[in-house]
Motif scaffolding. Structure first.
Motif, PDB file in Angstrom:
ATOM      1  N   GLU A   4       2.786   5.840  -3.120  1.00 20.92           N
ATOM      2  CA  GLU A   4       3.639   6.610  -3.643  1.00 20.92           C
ATOM      3  C   GLU A   4       3.605   6.739  -5.163  1.00 20.92           C
ATOM      4  O   GLU A   4       3.803   7.977  -5.635  1.00 20.92           O
ATOM      5  CB  GLU A   4       5.306   5.956  -3.515  1.00 20.92           C
ATOM      6  CG  GLU A   4       5.764   6.378  -2.181  1.00 20.92           C
ATOM      7  CD  GLU A   4       6.904   5.364  -1.648  1.00 20.92           C
ATOM      8  OE1 GLU A   4       7.437   4.856  -2.870  1.00 20.92           O
ATOM      9  OE2 GLU A   4       7.438   5.565  -0.590  1.00 20.92           O
ATOM     10  N   GLU A   5       3.162   5.999  -5.868  1.00 22.17           N
ATOM     11  CA  GLU A   5       2.993   5.572  -7.414  1.00 22.17           C
ATOM     12  C   GLU A   5       1.560   6.614  -7.551  1.00 22.17           C
ATOM     13  O   GLU A   5       1.565   7.688  -8.603  1.00 22.17           O
ATOM     14  CB  GLU A   5       2.717   4.561  -8.078  1.00 22.17           C
ATOM     15  CG  GLU A   5       3.631   3.412  -7.804  1.00 22.17           C
ATOM     16  CD  GLU A   5       3.319   2.121  -8.181  1.00 22.17           C
ATOM     17  OE1 GLU A   5       2.121   1.912  -8.288  1.00 22.17           O
ATOM     18  OE2 GLU A   5       4.285   1.162  -8.234  1.00 22.17           O
ATOM     19  N   LEU A   6       0.713   6.610  -6.817  1.00 22.85           N
ATOM     20  CA  LEU A   6      -0.576   7.568  -7.039  1.00 22.85           C
ATOM     21  C   LEU A   6      -0.203   9.212  -6.575  1.00 22.85           C
ATOM     22  O   LEU A   6      -0.622   9.909  -7.403  1.00 22.85           O
ATOM     23  CB  LEU A   6      -1.817   7.149  -5.819  1.00 22.85           C
ATOM     24  CG  LEU A   6      -2.294   5.924  -6.117  1.00 22.85           C
ATOM     25  CD1 LEU A   6      -3.259   5.530  -5.113  1.00 22.85           C
ATOM     26  CD2 LEU A   6      -2.999   5.912  -7.401  1.00 22.85           C
ATOM     27  N   TYR A   7       0.631   9.116  -5.621  1.00 23.85           N
ATOM     28  CA  TYR A   7       1.046  10.611  -5.519  1.00 23.85           C
ATOM     29  C   TYR A   7       2.001  11.145  -6.679  1.00 23.85           C
ATOM     30  O   TYR A   7       1.935  12.350  -7.155  1.00 23.85           O
ATOM     31  CB  TYR A   7       2.120  10.885  -4.245  1.00 23.85           C
ATOM     32  CG  TYR A   7       1.246  11.052  -3.015  1.00 23.85           C
ATOM     33  CD1 TYR A   7       0.500  12.383  -2.919  1.00 23.85           C
ATOM     34  CD2 TYR A   7       1.040  10.213  -2.010  1.00 23.85           C
ATOM     35  CE1 TYR A   7      -0.056  12.514  -1.603  1.00 23.85           C
ATOM     36  CE2 TYR A   7       0.265  10.514  -0.860  1.00 23.85           C
ATOM     37  CZ  TYR A   7      -0.287  11.711  -0.653  1.00 23.85           C
ATOM     38  OH  TYR A   7      -1.059  11.817   0.502  1.00 23.85           O
ATOM     39  N   GLN A   8       2.763  10.348  -7.283  1.00 26.80           N
ATOM     40  CA  GLN A   8       3.371  10.412  -8.354  1.00 26.80           C
ATOM     41  C   GLN A   8       2.606  10.936  -9.767  1.00 26.80           C
ATOM     42  O   GLN A   8       2.615  11.968 -10.418  1.00 26.80           O
ATOM     43  CB  GLN A   8       4.411   9.574  -8.900  1.00 26.80           C
ATOM     44  CG  GLN A   8       5.680   9.535  -8.102  1.00 26.80           C
ATOM     45  CD  GLN A   8       6.634   8.184  -8.260  1.00 26.80           C
ATOM     46  OE1 GLN A   8       6.238   7.371  -9.250  1.00 26.80           O
ATOM     47  NE2 GLN A   8       7.644   8.091  -7.623  1.00 26.80           N
ATOM     48  N   MET A   9       1.495  10.058  -9.664  1.00 25.79           N
ATOM     49  CA  MET A   9       0.547  10.413 -10.964  1.00 25.79           C
ATOM     50  C   MET A   9      -0.381  11.846 -10.615  1.00 25.79           C
ATOM     51  O   MET A   9      -0.359  12.511 -11.547  1.00 25.79           O
ATOM     52  CB  MET A   9      -0.585   9.167 -11.007  1.00 25.79           C
ATOM     53  CG  MET A   9      -0.079   8.008 -11.433  1.00 25.79           C
ATOM     54  SD  MET A   9      -1.017   6.478 -11.303  1.00 25.79           S
ATOM     55  CE  MET A   9      -2.724   7.329 -12.107  1.00 25.79           C
ATOM     56  N   LEU A  29       0.664  -1.368   0.123  1.00 24.62           N
ATOM     57  CA  LEU A  29       0.070   0.078   0.008  1.00 24.62           C
ATOM     58  C   LEU A  29       0.968   1.319  -0.049  1.00 24.62           C
ATOM     59  O   LEU A  29       0.645   2.248  -0.813  1.00 24.62           O
ATOM     60  CB  LEU A  29      -0.950  -0.023   1.372  1.00 24.62           C
ATOM     61  CG  LEU A  29      -2.102  -0.937   1.253  1.00 24.62           C
ATOM     62  CD1 LEU A  29      -2.830  -0.938   2.380  1.00 24.62           C
ATOM     63  CD2 LEU A  29      -2.964  -0.844  -0.130  1.00 24.62           C
ATOM     64  N   LYS A  30       1.999   1.157   0.863  1.00 24.85           N
ATOM     65  CA  LYS A  30       2.972   2.300   0.912  1.00 24.85           C
ATOM     66  C   LYS A  30       3.476   2.615  -0.495  1.00 24.85           C
ATOM     67  O   LYS A  30       3.650   3.709  -1.102  1.00 24.85           O
ATOM     68  CB  LYS A  30       4.174   1.984   1.634  1.00 24.85           C
ATOM     69  CG  LYS A  30       4.922   3.307   1.956  1.00 24.85           C
ATOM     70  CD  LYS A  30       5.939   2.943   3.071  1.00 24.85           C
ATOM     71  CE  LYS A  30       6.945   3.973   3.052  1.00 24.85           C
ATOM     72  NZ  LYS A  30       7.980   3.974   4.059  1.00 24.85           N
TER      73      LYS A  30
END
Length: 100
Positions: free
Chosen positions: A30-35, A25-26
């Motif tokens: 992080e991937e979602l924040y980058q997106m 989930l972490k």
């Protein structure tokens, strides 16, 4: 293996599963924040492009209005010059009739 050891092993397995899930989930977070960051940058770029396009449009609209105004002005000058020539012809004709 005693009952306590079995419970402890099961608990330890669950904790490891929770840790693994937390790490997954972490990483996903992080991937979602980058997106989100990438999308915000794209939105900013598109807003700037839209702003420039609106400015260009307004500039072209203003130039077109000035062009029409200048064209109308030139047309009005041409019509006025034609009327002046016609009036001068009439004056010359009338002056010629008076002299006879």
């Amino acid at each position: 293996m005693t009952q306590n050891e079995k419970v402890l092993a099961a608990f330890e397995g669950r904790v490891r599963q929770l840790i693994l899930r937390f790490q997954e989930l972490k990483k996903e977070n992080e991937e979602l924040y980058q997106m989100v960051g990438k999308n915000e940058d794209e939105i900013k770029t598109l807003k700037e492009k839209l702003s420039r396009s609106e400015q260009d449009y307004n500039t072209l609209k203003m130039a077109r209005m000035m062009e029409i105004t200048d064209g109308d002005l030139q047309g009005a000058k041409d019509r006025l010059s034609k009327l002046i020539r016609e009036v001068n012809k009439c004056i010359n004709v009338l002056s010629g009739e008076k002299q006879k």
